[in-house]
Design an enzyme around this catalytic site. Structure first.
Site, mmCIF file in Angstrom:
data_model
loop_
_atom_site.group_PDB
_atom_site.id
_atom_site.type_symbol
_atom_site.label_atom_id
_atom_site.label_comp_id
_atom_site.label_asym_id
_atom_site.label_seq_id
_atom_site.Cartn_x
_atom_site.Cartn_y
_atom_site.Cartn_z
ATOM 1 N N ARG A 105 0.384 -1.433 -0.248
ATOM 2 C CA ARG A 105 -0.306 -0.088 0.077
ATOM 3 C C ARG A 105 0.667 0.861 -0.065
ATOM 4 N NH1 ARG A 105 -2.226 0.265 6.509
ATOM 5 N NH2 ARG A 105 -0.835 0.795 7.216
ATOM 6 N N ASN A 143 -5.593 7.824 4.437
ATOM 7 C CA ASN A 143 -5.210 6.742 5.792
ATOM 8 C C ASN A 143 -3.851 7.553 6.039
ATOM 9 O OD1 ASN A 143 -5.863 4.269 7.428
ATOM 10 N ND2 ASN A 143 -4.180 3.453 6.729
ATOM 11 N N GLU A 144 -3.556 7.777 7.313
ATOM 12 C CA GLU A 144 -1.945 7.557 7.879
ATOM 13 C C GLU A 144 -0.827 8.250 6.703
ATOM 14 O OE1 GLU A 144 -1.200 4.105 9.462
ATOM 15 O OE2 GLU A 144 -2.275 4.453 10.972
ATOM 16 N N GLU A 298 -8.033 4.574 15.815
ATOM 17 C CA GLU A 298 -7.363 3.169 15.350
ATOM 18 C C GLU A 298 -7.394 3.111 16.985
ATOM 19 O OE1 GLU A 298 -5.646 2.013 12.025
ATOM 20 O OE2 GLU A 298 -6.376 3.197 10.405
ATOM 21 N N GLU A 346 -2.432 -8.552 6.644
ATOM 22 C CA GLU A 346 -2.552 -7.852 8.060
ATOM 23 C C GLU A 346 -3.318 -9.087 8.330
ATOM 24 O OE1 GLU A 346 -3.378 -4.380 8.411
ATOM 25 O OE2 GLU A 346 -1.457 -3.059 8.435
ATOM 26 N N PHE A 348 -3.266 -11.602 10.075
ATOM 27 C CA PHE A 348 -3.703 -11.847 11.798
ATOM 28 C C PHE A 348 -3.847 -10.946 12.407
ATOM 29 C CE2 PHE A 348 -1.772 -15.841 9.777
ATOM 30 C CZ PHE A 348 -2.652 -16.598 10.100
ATOM 31 N N HIS A 349 -3.976 -9.758 11.974
ATOM 32 C CA HIS A 349 -4.220 -9.173 13.334
ATOM 33 C C HIS A 349 -5.964 -8.970 13.890
ATOM 34 C CE1 HIS A 349 -4.473 -4.181 14.265
ATOM 35 N NE2 HIS A 349 -3.064 -4.082 13.928
HETATM 36 C C1 GAL Z 1 -2.955 1.124 10.995
HETATM 37 C C2 GAL Z 1 -3.096 1.369 9.017
HETATM 38 C C3 GAL Z 1 -4.610 0.581 9.557
HETATM 39 C C4 GAL Z 1 -3.682 -1.139 9.267
HETATM 40 C C5 GAL Z 1 -3.524 -0.488 11.434
HETATM 41 C C6 GAL Z 1 -2.543 -2.236 11.530
HETATM 42 O O1 GAL Z 1 -1.810 1.685 11.298
HETATM 43 O O2 GAL Z 1 -3.960 2.601 9.230
HETATM 44 O O3 GAL Z 1 -4.578 0.472 7.945
HETATM 45 O O4 GAL Z 1 -2.998 -1.622 9.183
HETATM 46 O O5 GAL Z 1 -2.052 -0.123 11.437
HETATM 47 O O6 GAL Z 1 -2.119 -2.023 13.264
#
Ligand code: GAL
Length: 632
Positions: A105, A143-144, A298, A346, A348-349
């Site tokens: 990304r 995003n970020e 988040e 991600e 397993f996030h």
């Molecule tokens: C953030 C991001 C999300 C995701 C998350 C994982 O920094 O905005 O898209 O990647 O981390 O912890």
């Protein structure tokens, strides 16, 4: 107004029947806001100029029927593969010249005209299509922001920024001290982003490159924001701030351009330090929000990434961390992410709905959190009381990442965290502050490694102490001017007078840092710490790292308070004739704290002493608070 509860929702990853289950589960958990479409560009615009909004229409309608509001994202943090092939010059280039390709990304250059134009276009399409949609509550741009690039587009934009900043090349040569190592520029075209070079790079160039990227990405953000504002003047616009040493973004500056400060918070530690990091992030967010409300956009419901492997968040921490943020002014608790994906990097996030499904500890904790947040809506306008402030300076962080410093171990963030931890464990609620803001309201001002300091900032610090303020400054503060040029005459250049010391030599040692301090009005108070009366105030200088206990004691002394029991966190918010005490027990034992009132979470009355079980939380609507009376 209820507090927000929800998270990133990625329906594009799932068939439609799952969407119905999602909305039913959201209702069960009390979710009332989700961020939609953050990474959905390849679904929204499968080919250049051909849009497919049908699925998003259905998702938004479904959420609306379920009573869930939407923070609708512009998907510009991940351009689709077609974009890379059509505009290869818009792909990002690293300092070593490697051009990156899609497959992850954030594969774009924020200065590339084609990228900026594509962003404005998709933002405009979304703005026009969803203007007036009843679910739309907030725009979530990108995003970020934080991706830098070293390509030729970036080079041209960097030169443009430098011309504006310096006017002429002589001023730039002076600021960067380019006579060192024959780097003097005689034409703007000779100036480049700091690309890979033979040995140590120029620190002034590195610092300005960060400042440039902050402004450049801010311009990219405001372009999208303005397109959205034109379509929906009444819908607030934000972007989620990410925090990290690699991020070339001055959030304090950016905060003026968002309608609501939103942060992502992922503590990098799974142990007890996680709580301190949560408090740190929340206090910083409140600073960026100018003391006003902000939003935790988040956080992780469970497994968090720590170096080497993931760690589970222990039971109860989802609630406690969320309340710690609300205590500090967050308008709710949002998570990454709603549902755990089946694939992708991600996979397993953690998620509010994990791979195991709703029959899981995480989802049960989510339901509990949803109900806790509903019980707390009345606190939303309460202001946070903080007697102490830490000066926060993104540019000092960047400068202390530069080359050729006397100690490689110097870490601005670690220094700021240590100061905050010392205050936090002493039970002192802390604001962050910029030295260009009023300092007088604070009883104590702390400058941890505030390396860069303008004359104006140094004057403000001196005036603060002179008028009766208490200052704690640590090593490496006030060393350089705002361009990063070392101040002459002895360290800590800008602060010598107010601290009453003069340092002729640094003495970096195996254990970290030490200095040859000469007293010039100050007196030694304990090893490594001097104390100086200056006007009506007092200034302490910390010339070597203190252990946590010594630092905590120093903060309590400088703030003039008796330290609270460590790790029983008490934060008070005060509204119109009301106050609320957030009490969070981060220990594994029962803790007792002074409180009077009703616990909004349990409904129980508390008179005099609050007893909190290990890991427990309470939010007390207080009674018997006499305005002006010292707080317990
Ligand atoms: C953030 C991001 C999300 C995701 C998350 C994982 O920094 O905005 O898209 O990647 O981390 O912890």
């Amino acid at each position: 107004m209820s507090l927000y509860f929800g998270g990133d929702y990625n329906p594009e990853q799932w068939p439609e029947d799952v969407w119905h289950e999602d909305v039913a589960l959201m209702r069960r958990a009390g979710v009332n806001l989700v961020s939609v479409g953050v990474f959905a560009w390849s679904r929204l615009e499968p080919e250049e100029g051909r849009y497919d909004f049908g699925w998003l229409d259905r998702v938004l309608d479904l959420l609306d029927e379920g009573g869930v509001k939407v923070a609708l994202a512009t998907p510009t943090a991940s351009p689709p593969p077609w974009f890379s092939l059509a505009y290869p010059d818009a792909l990002p280039v690293r300092a070593d010249g490697t051009r990156l390709l899609h497959g992850s990304r954030d594969t774009y250059c924020g200065s590339a005209p084609a990228y900026r134009e594509a962003c404005r276009r998709i933002a405009g399409e979304l703005g026009r299509r969803y203007a007036g949609h009843p679910a739309l509550a907030l725009w979530h741009v990108h995003n970020e922001y934080g991706t830098a690039c070293h390509c030729d587009h970036a080079a041209a934009a960097f030169r443009g920024w430098l011309r504006k900043e310096y006017g002429d090349l002589d001023a730039l040569n002076d600021a960067w001290v380019t006579d060192f190592w024959s780097q003097r520029y005689s034409d703007w075209e000779q100036v480049f982003p700091p690309r890979a070079t033979q040995y140590l790079a120029n620190p002034g160039q590195l610092l300005d490159f960060r400042r440039f990227w902050s402004d450049e990405l801010l311009a990219a953000y405001t372009e999208q924001r303005d397109v959205l504002r034109a379509a929906t003047p009444d819908v607030p616009v934000t972007t989620n701030f990410v925090f990290g040493g690699w991020v070339p973004v001055d959030h304090a500056r950016w905060a003026r351009e968002v309608d609501l400060v939103a942060i992502d918070d992922y503590p990098s530690d799974a142990g007890p330090a996680a709580e301190e990091q949560v408090a740190f992030a929340g206090d910083l967010a409140r600073h960026w929000a100018g003391g006003d409300k902000w939003l935790l956009m988040e956080s992780a419901p469970n497994l968090i990434y720590t170096p080497g492997r993931m760690h589970a968040k222990e039971p109860g921490r989802m609630l406690r961390h969320s309340l710690a943020h609300v205590a500090r002014g967050s308008r709710g608790a949002m998570f990454f992410q709603w549902r755990a994906p089946r694939g992708g990097a991600e996979r397993f996030h953690s998620a509010l709905v994990p791979h195991a499904g709703p029959d899981s500890r995480t989802f049960r904790e989510a339901v509990e959190l949803g109900s806790a947040l509903r019980a707390l809506s009345e606190v939303e306008d309460g202001a946070i009381e903080a007697p102490a402030a830490i000066a926060w300076d993104a540019a000092s962080w960047w400068a202390l990442q530069g080359p050729g410093l006397p100690w490689e171990g110097i870490d601005y963030l670690a220094e700021a965290r240590a100061a905050h931890r010392a205050l936090w464990t002493a039970g002192i609620t802390t604001d962050f502050v910029s030295l260009s803001r009023p300092l007088a309201p604070y009883r104590l001002l702390v400058l941890p490694a505030h390396y860069l300091m303008s004359d104006a900032a140094a004057d403000a610090v001196a005036a603060y102490v002179d008028a009766g303020g208490h200052l704690v400054a640590t090593y490496l503060s006030g060393i350089a001017d705002e361009r990063g040029r070392v101040r002459l005459g002895g360290y800590p250049g800008a602060l010598r007078d107010v601290l009453g010391v003069r340092v002729e030599e640094f003495r970096p040692a195996a254990h970290g840092w030490d200095e040859a301090v000469t007293l010039n009005g100050a007196a030694w108070e304990r090893p490594g710490v001097t104390r100086h009366r200056y006007g009506a105030g007092t200034a302490w200088y910390v010339s070597t790292p203190l252990d946590d206990e010594a630092y905590r004691e120093l903060m309590a002394e400088a703030a003039g308070i008796t330290p609270a029991p460590p790790r029983l966190e008490l934060v008070r918010r005060r509204g119109d004739g009301m106050s609320w005490l957030f009490a969070l027990n981060h220990t594994d034992r029962t803790a007792l704290g002074p409180a009077n009132g009703v616990d909004l979470l349990s409904g129980a009355s508390v008179s005099g002493v609050l007893e909190l079980p290990a890991g427990g939380c309470a939010v007390i609507r207080e009674v018997d608070i006499v305005p002006g009376k010292p707080l317990p």
